[in-house]
Design an enzyme around this catalytic site. Structure first.
Site, PDB file in Angstrom:
ATOM      1  N   LYS A   1       7.814 -14.850 -29.704  1.00 23.22           N
ATOM      2  CA  LYS A   1       9.193 -15.168 -30.073  1.00 23.22           C
ATOM      3  C   LYS A   1       9.256 -15.997 -31.346  1.00 23.22           C
ATOM      4  O   LYS A   1      10.036 -15.690 -32.255  1.00 23.22           O
ATOM      5  CB  LYS A   1       9.880 -15.896 -28.900  1.00 23.22           C
ATOM      6  CG  LYS A   1      11.348 -16.115 -29.105  1.00 23.22           C
ATOM      7  CD  LYS A   1      11.582 -17.443 -29.775  1.00 23.22           C
ATOM      8  CE  LYS A   1      13.052 -17.616 -30.095  1.00 23.22           C
ATOM      9  NZ  LYS A   1      13.255 -18.891 -30.814  1.00 23.22           N
TER      10      LYS A   1
ATOM     11  N   PRO B   1      13.423 -11.321 -32.436  1.00 24.62           N
ATOM     12  CA  PRO B   1      13.005 -12.400 -31.537  1.00 24.62           C
ATOM     13  C   PRO B   1      13.736 -12.305 -30.195  1.00 24.62           C
ATOM     14  O   PRO B   1      14.952 -12.094 -30.173  1.00 24.62           O
ATOM     15  CB  PRO B   1      13.437 -13.681 -32.269  1.00 24.62           C
ATOM     16  CG  PRO B   1      13.794 -13.262 -33.660  1.00 24.62           C
ATOM     17  CD  PRO B   1      14.176 -11.825 -33.599  1.00 24.62           C
TER      18      PRO B   1
ATOM     19  N   ARG C   1      18.807 -30.769 -29.902  1.00 22.25           N
ATOM     20  CA  ARG C   1      17.606 -31.601 -29.966  1.00 22.25           C
ATOM     21  C   ARG C   1      16.672 -31.150 -31.092  1.00 22.25           C
ATOM     22  O   ARG C   1      16.022 -31.976 -31.731  1.00 22.25           O
ATOM     23  CB  ARG C   1      16.868 -31.561 -28.621  1.00 22.25           C
ATOM     24  CG  ARG C   1      15.735 -32.543 -28.582  1.00 22.25           C
ATOM     25  CD  ARG C   1      15.139 -32.694 -27.202  1.00 22.25           C
ATOM     26  NE  ARG C   1      13.800 -33.228 -27.340  1.00 22.25           N
ATOM     27  CZ  ARG C   1      12.730 -32.715 -26.760  1.00 22.25           C
ATOM     28  NH1 ARG C   1      12.848 -31.665 -25.976  1.00 22.25           N
ATOM     29  NH2 ARG C   1      11.564 -33.260 -26.941  1.00 22.25           N
TER      30      ARG C   1
ATOM     31  N   ASP D   1      14.564 -14.465 -26.926  1.00 20.08           N
ATOM     32  CA  ASP D   1      14.584 -15.737 -26.196  1.00 20.08           C
ATOM     33  C   ASP D   1      15.424 -15.548 -24.939  1.00 20.08           C
ATOM     34  O   ASP D   1      15.781 -14.426 -24.585  1.00 20.08           O
ATOM     35  CB  ASP D   1      15.137 -16.858 -27.078  1.00 20.08           C
ATOM     36  CG  ASP D   1      16.620 -16.690 -27.349  1.00 20.08           C
ATOM     37  OD1 ASP D   1      17.134 -15.559 -27.195  1.00 20.08           O
ATOM     38  OD2 ASP D   1      17.285 -17.672 -27.698  1.00 20.08           O
TER      39      ASP D   1
ATOM     40  N   ARG E   1       4.828 -30.570 -28.423  1.00 18.58           N
ATOM     41  CA  ARG E   1       4.715 -29.749 -29.630  1.00 18.58           C
ATOM     42  C   ARG E   1       3.997 -30.483 -30.752  1.00 18.58           C
ATOM     43  O   ARG E   1       3.611 -29.868 -31.755  1.00 18.58           O
ATOM     44  CB  ARG E   1       6.099 -29.324 -30.106  1.00 18.58           C
ATOM     45  CG  ARG E   1       6.921 -28.599 -29.042  1.00 18.58           C
ATOM     46  CD  ARG E   1       8.387 -28.533 -29.406  1.00 18.58           C
ATOM     47  NE  ARG E   1       9.212 -28.117 -28.289  1.00 18.58           N
ATOM     48  CZ  ARG E   1       9.612 -28.925 -27.321  1.00 18.58           C
ATOM     49  NH1 ARG E   1       9.261 -30.199 -27.345  1.00 18.58           N
ATOM     50  NH2 ARG E   1      10.358 -28.470 -26.336  1.00 18.58           N
TER      51      ARG E   1
ATOM     52  N   GLN F   1      19.831  -8.515 -33.746  1.00 21.46           N
ATOM     53  CA  GLN F   1      19.513  -9.666 -32.908  1.00 21.46           C
ATOM     54  C   GLN F   1      20.389 -10.853 -33.256  1.00 21.46           C
ATOM     55  O   GLN F   1      20.920 -11.526 -32.384  1.00 21.46           O
ATOM     56  CB  GLN F   1      18.029 -10.032 -33.068  1.00 21.46           C
ATOM     57  CG  GLN F   1      17.552 -11.164 -32.181  1.00 21.46           C
ATOM     58  CD  GLN F   1      17.824 -12.549 -32.729  1.00 21.46           C
ATOM     59  OE1 GLN F   1      17.821 -13.516 -32.007  1.00 21.46           O
ATOM     60  NE2 GLN F   1      18.087 -12.666 -34.021  1.00 21.46           N
TER      61      GLN F   1
END
Length: 291
Positions: A209, A226, A119, A228, A167, A265
């Site tokens: 994040k 980061p 998305r 998540d 957003r 990461q």
DNA sequence: CGCCAGGTGCTGA
DNA sequence: TCAGCACATGGC
């Protein structure tokens, strides 16, 4: 058609590891953008074959975007400190953290919060189609990423109509911050990690994040880590399934992987996501181990 | 259909 | 400082 040496590099892993949302695969080529110019690329062994819509694009710019100037083996040995990260390194050796445009990365990762990658790609593509500039390269037709000035002028309801949801006001406010010069995006590239993150946290829709993603992918802060939902899952390995906050995960990983924590990461993230995508669900394993 | 997704901002302890 | 909650939307 031009070519460029690309040792210790995997174009595919680098473009499919969730750090960029704009590259598309078509008939054996990857199509994307360097600034306003459309670019097509494919990898043949240790070389990149490429072309651009604008003849002023140089091989040096590509080398910089794909971070080919960095000696990857040194970075990977630095973070190769246990079995978990070692497995990811073996599987995806050649994955590099790209040097993307700071503003594009900031805007894209505001869209990325509490969302899924499919998305996010759709939202960013619609933003480009609506407010970017059309560019053609052979049969490929695409749109450059909109400037902060362009998005600062867009009413919130227009952004909502592109599917940005809640957003929309965040992106608009942050675009205004950049357009007005209140966020000195140009200076952040040479600033240190703490300064950069603090500045990014001042943007609407940017928390820990997203700030770390933008610092890492858009401003070359390779120590940014980061955290998540996927990283929470991966890091259970290090915490032996005890409960931990995201901040605890972040601080632990920063200690453990040091100045290249961002690379660690990205390898861990790509590894667990690829594993989940290609294997049947393993929720039983994750929820029962350690009880 | 319910669950999940590269979380953030706000509120009240 | 930290837990709990609302928030839009679409893929699966």
């Amino acid at each position: 058609m031009r070519d460029l040496p690309a040792p210790d590099f995997s174009l595919h892993a680098s473009l499919t590891s969730g750090q960029t949302f704009r590259w598309r695969q078509h008939e054996g080529w990857w199509y994307g953008f360097l600034g306003r110019a459309a670019v097509k690329i494919r990898q043949e062994g240790d070389r990149l074959i490429w072309d651009a819509s604008d003849p002023s694009v140089t091989g040096e710019q590509l080398r910089r975007y794909f971070a080919l100037d960095l000696h990857l083996p040194d970075i990977l040995s630095f973070i190769d400190v246990d079995m978990q990260i070692h497995r990811a390194i073996v599987r995806y050796r050649g994955l590099r953290v790209l040097r993307q445009d700071g503003w594009e990365t900031l805007a894209s990762f505001i869209c990325a919060s509490f969302n899924n990658i499919k998305r996010i790609e759709g939202m960013v593509e619609r933003l480009c189609q609506a407010y970017g500039e059309p560019v053609a390269l052979n049969g490929f037709r695409g749109f450059s990423f909109p400037t902060a000035d362009a998005l600062a002028a867009v009413p919130e309801r227009r952004l909502r109509s592109l599917g940005l949801g809640y957003r929309a006001p965040y992106l608009r406010a942050t675009a205004r911050l950049v357009a007005d010069g209140r966020l000195p995006a140009d200076q952040l590239r040479s600033a240190d990690y703490e300064t950069t993150k603090r500045a990014l946290l001042g943007c609407d829709g940017v928390g820990d994040k997203v700030a770390d993603c933008v610092a890492l992918f858009g401003f070359e802060k390779l120590e940014a880590f980061p955290v998540d939902v996927w990283m929470e899952r991966v890091m259970r390995y290090y915490f032996r399934h005890r409960k931990m906050t995201r901040k605890a995960v972040h601080d632990y990983a920063t200690q453990r992987f040091g100045r290249y924590a961002g690379y660690a990461q990205q390898y861990l993230y790509h590894d667990i996501r690829t594993l989940r995508a290609t294997a049947p669900p393993v929720t039983a394993t994750l929820s029962t181990v350690g009880r």
